[in-house]
Enzyme design. Structure first.
Site, PDB file in Angstrom:
ATOM      1  N   CYS A  50     -10.213 -29.317  35.220  1.00 14.82           N
ATOM      2  CA  CYS A  50     -10.491 -29.948  36.502  1.00 14.82           C
ATOM      3  C   CYS A  50     -11.001 -31.368  36.355  1.00 14.82           C
ATOM      4  O   CYS A  50     -10.978 -32.133  37.319  1.00 14.82           O
ATOM      5  CB  CYS A  50     -11.512 -29.118  37.279  1.00 14.82           C
ATOM      6  SG  CYS A  50     -13.050 -28.815  36.387  1.00 14.82           S
ATOM      7  N   ARG A  52     -10.294 -33.391  33.226  1.00 13.40           N
ATOM      8  CA  ARG A  52      -9.690 -34.097  32.102  1.00 13.40           C
ATOM      9  C   ARG A  52      -8.225 -33.727  31.954  1.00 13.40           C
ATOM     10  O   ARG A  52      -7.820 -32.615  32.288  1.00 13.40           O
ATOM     11  CB  ARG A  52     -10.430 -33.830  30.797  1.00 13.40           C
ATOM     12  CG  ARG A  52     -10.166 -32.496  30.144  1.00 13.40           C
ATOM     13  CD  ARG A  52     -10.873 -32.367  28.806  1.00 13.40           C
ATOM     14  NE  ARG A  52     -12.314 -32.455  28.971  1.00 13.40           N
ATOM     15  CZ  ARG A  52     -13.041 -33.513  28.574  1.00 13.40           C
ATOM     16  NH1 ARG A  52     -12.462 -34.537  27.981  1.00 13.40           N
ATOM     17  NH2 ARG A  52     -14.339 -33.529  28.750  1.00 13.40           N
ATOM     18  N   GLY A 194      -7.812 -17.219  38.795  1.00 18.74           N
ATOM     19  CA  GLY A 194      -7.740 -17.734  37.434  1.00 18.74           C
ATOM     20  C   GLY A 194      -9.080 -17.642  36.732  1.00 18.74           C
ATOM     21  O   GLY A 194     -10.026 -17.008  37.223  1.00 18.74           O
ATOM     22  N   SER A 195      -9.189 -18.311  35.580  1.00  9.39           N
ATOM     23  CA  SER A 195     -10.411 -18.212  34.778  1.00  9.39           C
ATOM     24  C   SER A 195     -11.622 -18.772  35.522  1.00  9.39           C
ATOM     25  O   SER A 195     -12.700 -18.176  35.503  1.00  9.39           O
ATOM     26  CB  SER A 195     -10.213 -18.950  33.450  1.00  9.39           C
ATOM     27  OG  SER A 195      -9.881 -20.313  33.671  1.00  9.39           O
TER      28      SER A 195
END
Length: 565
Positions: A50, A52, A194-195
């Site tokens: 989110c 890089r 998601g993760s």
């Protein structure tokens, strides 16, 4: 080793640029394929989070590699190269390794020490392996980065320097209140499975929310997350999965919403959020301000026809027509007239007890009149005391947007009863976050691991040359023994074996010291040239060395495919 990384992050680029440059999973796959298809690169991996976007590659030319990787990032992100270039950073060889290990330890994260990055590095490596763009160098790099990150978290207190982006975001929503206290009993809606969304759901459950609702485009993933939440022993939270079409309705029930999807457009518009809070008692900020001004202002003022010299239509709410600010600038005669009006007016006397009513003001005006008689006019026009602005009403809906690009319309910031925390506000809040003393220890770990990794890579680089040299020596022994048998055809097996063993021992002893020493020298900084020197001195066939390397890589790949036994 010619490791090159080109990328941009929250440290080099504003959130608006990061948001536009974000890559979907499909775009990352295509970028990897185009990277290894480019001439300077033989391997490629993308680390996209989110905050890089980094492209890692094994290149044979530095300048050409930088140009090619920068161009590919621009092409696949949709941001023009000229616009993107000022925000790009470049790391090469040992500096690139140092950067990767620092990232893995959380030293380069928006929240220093957060551990979520390890899962993202693992996902990045898996994607590169699936697309067959990760070779020996990037496999070694990413796997070692994971080990270094785990070592930093187990051997130091880096976790105390920061926490996951999720926890930091919830702390920003709670506005100084302990997250456990703030979250207790609330209903949470998590959009995405998601993760990051899974971590959000687990964090909210541990914090004590009463219910977690998971909405996802793939129902199976939402159901799986719900099972994880409800089957664990750590919490007794109620959890259920809903389709994405149910999000508008769930907004009307939720107190906290966390969104982190891979969508390229907005998931929650300002209108959707506004509709979600309509069922809650939302306070009209403008109405509150007007009511507060009316309550704090003096009672209804006399009209101009009652003899007040002040231009009443221009008087703002909360401005006393009998105070110093009202009379500043009047000449002495008008001031006396105003004082007489104030003393005899029929204004409500509620303020008299506080010493601010008409009697008190009349005394002030009388004193000012005496001063004005000497100078003719009160020269200074003072500004009236500002009316207290009412505080924003307490939020009824808390939004945490962890997606890049954003899931929640930024206009939701302005909605009454809504508090929105997104990546941009987290970046601002984390700029002054304190760093623990353990950070220095982690930096030392990173430096040591970079040196060890470089030495291992340089030693591995010379290994195929050493193997090729010993293979050549074995071929020489075999050739000489064949020639000896031709000259001594009656040589029995016992003597032939003894002679063969003797010749091999002589060769091994002659090669032992040089090969051991060349491995040691090659592991030191600047030792890459020893492999070339060895090949030149012994006239080794480059193709033989290359075939040894290919054989080793094939063996390693087969071992990875088999997995742990």
């Amino acid at each position: 080793m010619s490791l090159l990384v080109v990328g941009l992050s929250h440290r080099s680029a504003p959130v608006s640029v990061l948001e536009r440059a974000s890559l979907s999973v499909e775009a990352q796959t295509k970028l990897l394929q185009d990277t290894v298809a480019a001439e300077p690169a033989s391997e490629g991996a993308v680390l996209a989070t989110c905050n890089r976007i980094e492209l890692y590659a094994d290149v044979d030319k530095f300048h050409a590699g930088v140009a090619e990787l920068s161009t590919l990032l621009a092409q696949h992100s949709g941001v023009g190269l000229e616009e993107l270039t000022p925000y790009l950073y470049v790391h090469y060889e040992d500096r690139a390794v140092h950067h990767m290990f620092s990232v893995a330890c959380g030293l380069d994260s928006m929240v220093v020490g957060e551990g979520q990055i390890l899962g993202q590095i693992k996902d990045s490596l898996a994607r590169a392996q699936e697309t067959h763009t990760a070779g020996r160098l990037l496999n070694d790099l990413f796997q070692q980065a994971l080990r270094v990150g785990k070592r930093a978290h187990s051997e130091t207190g880096i976790d105390r320097a920061g926490q996951s982006l999720v926890t930091f975001g919830l702390e920003q929503l709670a506005l100084g209140t302990p997250v456990e206290t703030w979250a207790r009993g609330k209903k949470a809606l998590v959009i995405g499975a998601g993760s990051m969304s899974s971590l959000s759901a687990a964090t909210l459950a541990r914090a004590g929310v009463a219910e977690v609702v998971v909405a996802n485009r793939t129902p199976d993933r939402a159901e799986r997350l719900v099972r994880i939440l409800t089957e664990g022993d750590a919490t007794d939270v109620t959890a259920r999965a809903v389709p994405m079409t149910s999000v508008p309705f769930e907004l009307t029930r939720a107190d906290v919403v966390v969104s982190c999807t891979g969508a390229t457009g907005l998931v929650l518009t300002a209108d959707m959020v506004a509709a979600g809070v309509e069922t809650a008692p939302v306070v009209d900020l403008d109405a509150v301000a007007e009511e507060d001004a009316r309550e704090s202002a003096p009672p209804a003022q006399p009209s101009a026809e009652d003899g007040c010299p002040v231009d009443l239509p221009t008087v703002r709410p909360g401005f006393s027509v009998m105070g110093e600010a009202a009379v500043a600038g009047m000449d002495a005669a008008t001031l006396e007239q105003h004082g007489a009006w104030a003393a005899g007016s029929a204004v409500d006397r509620r303020d008299a007890a506080r010493g601010t009513g008409p009697e008190a003001d009349a005394e002030v005006i009388g004193a000012l009149a005496q001063a004005a008689s000497a100078i003719g006019r009160i020269p200074e026009r003072r500004r009236p005391e500002a009316v207290d602005v009412p505080q924003r009403p307490e939020p009824v809906l808390f939004l945490l947007d962890l997606a890049m690009p954003r899931d929640v319309d930024a206009a939701a910031h302005r909605l009454p009863g809504v508090r929105l925390v997104d990546i941009e506000s987290l970046a601002e809040a984390s700029a002054d976050a304190p760093m623990a003393a353990d950070v220095d220890q982690v930096r030392r770990i990173v430096s040591d691991e970079v040196a060890a990794f470089g030495a291992a890579q340089r030693a591995a680089h010379i290994t195929p040359t050493v193997v090729a040299l010993r293979t050549m020596a074995a071929d020489v022994v075999a050739g000489e023994m064949a020639r000896l048998e031709g000259r001594l055809p009656g040589l029995d097996d016992k003597h032939r074996a003894e002679i063969t063993q003797t010749v091999r021992r002589v060769v091994d002893k002659l090669l032992h010291a040089p090969t051991v020493r060349v491995k040691q020298l090659a592991a030191e900084p600047g030792g890459a040239g020893y492999a070339d020197a060895l090949r030149t001195l012994f006239d080794l066939d480059p193709e033989t060395v290359a075939s040894v390397s290919r054989a080793e890589e094939s063996t390693e790949k087969n071992a990875e495919n088999r997995g742990p036994g």
